[in-house]
Design an enzyme around this catalytic site. Structure first.
Site, mmCIF file in Angstrom:
data_model
loop_
_atom_site.group_PDB
_atom_site.id
_atom_site.type_symbol
_atom_site.label_atom_id
_atom_site.label_comp_id
_atom_site.label_asym_id
_atom_site.label_seq_id
_atom_site.Cartn_x
_atom_site.Cartn_y
_atom_site.Cartn_z
ATOM 1 N NE ARG A 142 4.581 1.710 -0.152
ATOM 2 C CZ ARG A 142 5.600 1.352 0.604
ATOM 3 N NH1 ARG A 142 6.824 1.498 0.133
ATOM 4 N NH2 ARG A 142 5.427 0.869 1.795
ATOM 5 C CE LYS A 187 11.453 -2.263 -6.145
ATOM 6 N NZ LYS A 187 11.914 -3.520 -6.743
ATOM 7 C CE LYS A 239 13.813 -10.335 -11.028
ATOM 8 N NZ LYS A 239 14.357 -10.213 -9.771
ATOM 9 C CD1 TRP A 293 -0.211 -6.325 -3.529
ATOM 10 C CD2 TRP A 293 -0.446 -7.085 -1.431
ATOM 11 N NE1 TRP A 293 0.115 -7.654 -3.524
ATOM 12 C CE2 TRP A 293 -0.014 -8.155 -2.257
ATOM 13 C CE3 TRP A 293 -0.669 -7.339 -0.076
ATOM 14 C CZ2 TRP A 293 0.209 -9.433 -1.767
ATOM 15 C CZ3 TRP A 293 -0.444 -8.621 0.410
ATOM 16 C CH2 TRP A 293 -0.005 -9.651 -0.441
ATOM 17 C CB CYS A 297 -0.950 0.088 1.191
ATOM 18 S SG CYS A 297 -2.046 -1.305 1.337
ATOM 19 C CD GLU A 323 10.214 -11.264 -9.621
ATOM 20 O OE1 GLU A 323 9.632 -11.042 -8.559
ATOM 21 O OE2 GLU A 323 11.404 -10.952 -9.809
ATOM 22 C CG HIS A 358 19.299 -37.080 -6.914
ATOM 23 N ND1 HIS A 358 19.634 -38.391 -6.673
ATOM 24 C CD2 HIS A 358 20.462 -36.426 -7.098
ATOM 25 C CE1 HIS A 358 20.945 -38.528 -6.681
ATOM 26 N NE2 HIS A 358 21.484 -37.347 -6.949
ATOM 27 C CG ASN A 394 1.674 1.153 4.080
ATOM 28 O OD1 ASN A 394 1.437 -0.041 3.950
ATOM 29 N ND2 ASN A 394 2.882 1.667 3.969
ATOM 30 N N GLY A 395 -0.296 -0.622 6.336
ATOM 31 C CA GLY A 395 0.157 -1.427 7.474
ATOM 32 C C GLY A 395 -0.918 -2.400 7.883
ATOM 33 C CD GLU A 425 17.260 -12.335 -8.648
ATOM 34 O OE1 GLU A 425 16.764 -12.983 -7.711
ATOM 35 O OE2 GLU A 425 16.818 -11.232 -9.022
HETATM 36 C C1 G6P Z 1 9.471 -8.610 -2.932
HETATM 37 C C2 G6P Z 1 10.066 -8.033 -4.204
HETATM 38 C C3 G6P Z 1 11.410 -8.663 -4.489
HETATM 39 C C4 G6P Z 1 12.335 -8.498 -3.300
HETATM 40 C C5 G6P Z 1 11.704 -9.039 -2.014
HETATM 41 C C6 G6P Z 1 12.504 -8.627 -0.802
HETATM 42 O O1 G6P Z 1 9.107 -9.925 -3.125
HETATM 43 O O2 G6P Z 1 9.190 -8.236 -5.297
HETATM 44 O O3 G6P Z 1 12.000 -8.044 -5.626
HETATM 45 O O4 G6P Z 1 13.536 -9.166 -3.546
HETATM 46 O O5 G6P Z 1 10.388 -8.504 -1.842
HETATM 47 O O6 G6P Z 1 12.404 -7.238 -0.672
HETATM 48 P P1 G6P Z 1 13.497 -6.327 -0.023
HETATM 49 O O7 G6P Z 1 12.958 -4.933 -0.147
HETATM 50 O O8 G6P Z 1 13.634 -6.768 1.399
HETATM 51 O O9 G6P Z 1 14.766 -6.508 -0.793
#
Ligand code: G6P
Length: 624
Positions: free
Chosen positions: A27, A619, A501, A76, A2, A504, A520, A102-103, A497
């Site tokens: 957010r 995010k 990518k 969100w 949010c 997601e 395995h 927000n929270g 990673e």
């Molecule tokens: C979310 C984001 C990711 C990020 C993760 C951790 O899932 O989409 O890109 O790596 O949070 O966030 P941070 O702000 O702690 O790196």
């Protein structure tokens, strides 16, 4: 999760609120709303389910909601499904108090029961409506100021919040409060601003105030006043933001993610330069950045690093993957064993942290709930903590003993790219510094490694120059159902990673496996045409992974091989080869991740997906 904004000033509020929300959409983006106070003292609330564009259409880009004082929210969902009814702002029945939040209010059920006993009615499923009505209740009960009413409510609320609230009897004013959720306030000749993050207000002012936990603020058209929980006025120091307004624009790129991919050379070199002084690694700023009450100093940090017997790295998502790369690099360059943990697991597994340890927390946002909770848990013991954080003055940065800021600048796309790359650089520097302090690295070797890091930006540029090949590959493979990333050691960390990518943003089911593990179980999933991406940047493991590629090829897999220039024989095995410039092997993640980010990006574009705002994601994840 949010995002909140607020404005009081000379201009029409709604367009400014919508613009601010657009910068905060990363957010949360399932619904949005604004509340604006017009010249007659009436407050109009407009909300819309879906993306912010729905709200912009509904309000004629804000023009249909006149007034110079307002608040806004992009959501969100946590409590209650995404719907117009649950969208913020929320209000008391008589519109006496209108607010955004927000929270999470953890005890909202108990508070709701109390308010129901006082004849309050509820129209939504949200915890926010409860908070707003609680403020209204105390405002009417004690007949004090808005600050008094908010303070009374905050004493009863358990949880996290960034609140922005308007009161009917105080036109032209917005009141804010924060605990654990981010919030910044800004001021200029045009008015006063509040936002969850700098990008929301950067266009209008660079003079900002980082409001602390359990502090309140009052915005008028030309002033900002701050209060503590007792209602006493307090002084906060203004900070000047150095980012320029373009840093939060797309600057001609179709998506933020592509812009941010291209900003990686800059993010890498600026992060490196921050910690380099006369060719040497300079950690003098780390102690000064940490929490105010920590007894830290550069000498003390040196002493800790010299004596370290174990390092724990704790993070979530891509930051966790950066941590796994960090483990490989630290273990290659030093004699310190490293354990990497997911913050959501670490905080509940009663970790037995060895003596002479340090715990490193990595977070782009500095506010991820699990990472923050894990940091707080470790802070209760006498164990030094280091945060690697991108967002200045965020919670994790404020609460760790030592802080290494990454210099990635604002990252808007939900899928991280440049912040991850900057995190890797801090981990490389940390590893080199530890090796030096422990007498494990000669000056010449240090110089060689630093020169190799300095060459990373040019290496990234070279990969980006050839991105069309990857675009071609992605459009050919855009209907792939599954993909498997395989590699060993550091290459496995890169695969983790790369796989994240891909899944997601392109929604292609992908998994990363240690190459030796494939047989395995997972190998049973390989069918004719299944995409397998083999990562082979570690020369000593190259042959091993290649033979695992052979195994899946003989079962019909389509092979994508990612290796360094020079390993051209890979083309005898794979169907599609991608080369990255040679670097010190321990730094290869910084280059090998770039084609994988591009593949994920181009796959999502080829499928017509919303690259910057993938479904169900946000995010910064401020809930467990
Ligand atoms: C979310 C984001 C990711 C990020 C993760 C951790 O899932 O989409 O890109 O790596 O949070 O966030 P941070 O702000 O702690 O790196």
């Amino acid at each position: 999760m949010c995002g909140i904004v607020g404005y009081v000033g000379k201009h029409q509020a709604a367009p400014i609120l919508l613009e601010g929300l657009a910068k905060l959409e990363y957010r949360g983006y399932d619904s949005a709303g604004i509340a604006v106070r017009n010249g007659n003292g009436e407050t109009e609330i407009v909300k819309a389910k879906g993306r912010l564009s729905q709200l912009a259409d509904k309000t004629d880009k804000g023009r249909a909601v006149p007034g110079t004082c307002g608040i806004g929210h992009t959501r969100w969902a946590t409590h209650g499904e995404p719907s117009e009814n649950n969208a913020h702002p929320h209000c008391s029945d008589d519109m006496n108090v209108v607010g955004v939040h927000n929270g999470i209010i953890e005890n909202f059920k108990e508070l709701k029961a109390k308010l129901l006993r006082h004849d309050y009615k509820f129209y939504s499923d949200t915890d926010t409506e409860v908070a707003i009505k609680l403020i209204d209740y105390y405002y009417k009960k004690y007949q004090g100021t808005p600050v008094d009413a908010i303070n009374h409510a905050l004493v009863r609320i358990r949880g996290t919040y960034a609140l922005a609230v308007m009161f009917k009897e105080y036109p032209g004013e917005v009141y804010v409060a924060r605990k654990d959720s981010p919030m910044i306030l800004g001021i200029s000749d045009e008015g006063t601003f509040v936002g969850s993050d700098v990008p929301a207000i950067l266009k209008y002012t660079r003079k900002v105030y980082y409001i602390g936990n359990l502090q309140l603020g009052r915005l008028t058209g030309d002033s900002l006043t701050f209060y503590n929980l007792d209602g006493d006025e307090i002084e906060l120091e203004a900070k000047e933001i150095s980012w320029d307004a373009e840093s939060t624009d797309k600057c001609g790129y179709e998506h933020y993610m592509m812009k941010e991919i291209h900003e990686q050379p800059k993010a890498v070199s600026e992060t490196l330069n921050l910690y380099l002084n006369d060719g040497k690694i300079d950690f003098s700023g780390l102690a000064a950045n940490g929490r105010e009450d920590a007894e830290t100093s550069e000498e003390k940090l040196d002493g800790i690093l010299k004596k370290l017997e174990r390092i724990y790295i704790v993070a979530c998502g891509s930051a966790y993957h950066a941590g796994i790369v960090g483990k490989n690099v630290i273990e290659q360059l030093t004699d310190i064993p490293v354990e990497v943990d997911l913050a959501s697991e670490f905080r509940y597994c009663e970790p037995k942290i060895a003596k002479n340890s340090m715990v490193i927390f990595i977070s782009q946002s500095g506010e991820t709930a699990d990472t923050l909770a894990a940091l707080r848990m470790v802070n209760e013991e006498d164990i030094p903590t280091l945060a690697i954080v991108n967002v200045y003055a965020s919670n994790i940065a404020r609460e760790a003993d030592y802080v290494m800021y990454t210099q990635a600048g604002p990252e808007i796309a939900v899928a991280t790219t440049k912040a991850y790359s900057a995190q890797l650089i801090t981990l490389y520097l940390f590893a080199i510094k530890c090796a030096e302090l422990r007498g494990l690295m000669a000056d010449e070797r240090r110089t060689e490694l630093i020169e190799a890091i300095k060459a990373i930006p040019a290496g990234i540029e070279k990969i980006l120059d050839d991105k069309e090949r990857l675009q071609w590959f992605a459009s050919k493979y855009s209907n792939a159902q599954d993909a498997f990333f395989i590699g060993r050691g550091l290459d496995h960390a890169i695969g983790l990673e790369g796989s994240l990518k891909m899944k997601e943003i392109s929604y292609v089911h992908s998994e990363a496996y240690a190459a030796g593990e494939l047989k395995h179980g997972t190998i049973s999933l390989i069918e004719q045409g299944t995409l397998v991406i083999g990562i082979m940047t570690q020369q000593g493991l190259y042959e091993k992974t290649l033979s695992n590629m052979e195994e899946v090829r003989s079962r019909g897999a389509y092979l994508f091989g990612l290796t360094s220039y020079g390993n051209y024989a890979v083309e005898d095995t794979v169907d599609f080869a991608v080369y990255v410039p040679k670097t010190e092997e321990c730094f290869s993640a910084s280059l090998a991740i770039i084609p994988l980010q591009l593949i994920g990006y181009y796959l999502a574009v080829a499928k017509g997906l919303d690259v910057d705002k993938p479904r169900n994601l946000a995010k910064s994840v401020t809930v467990e």
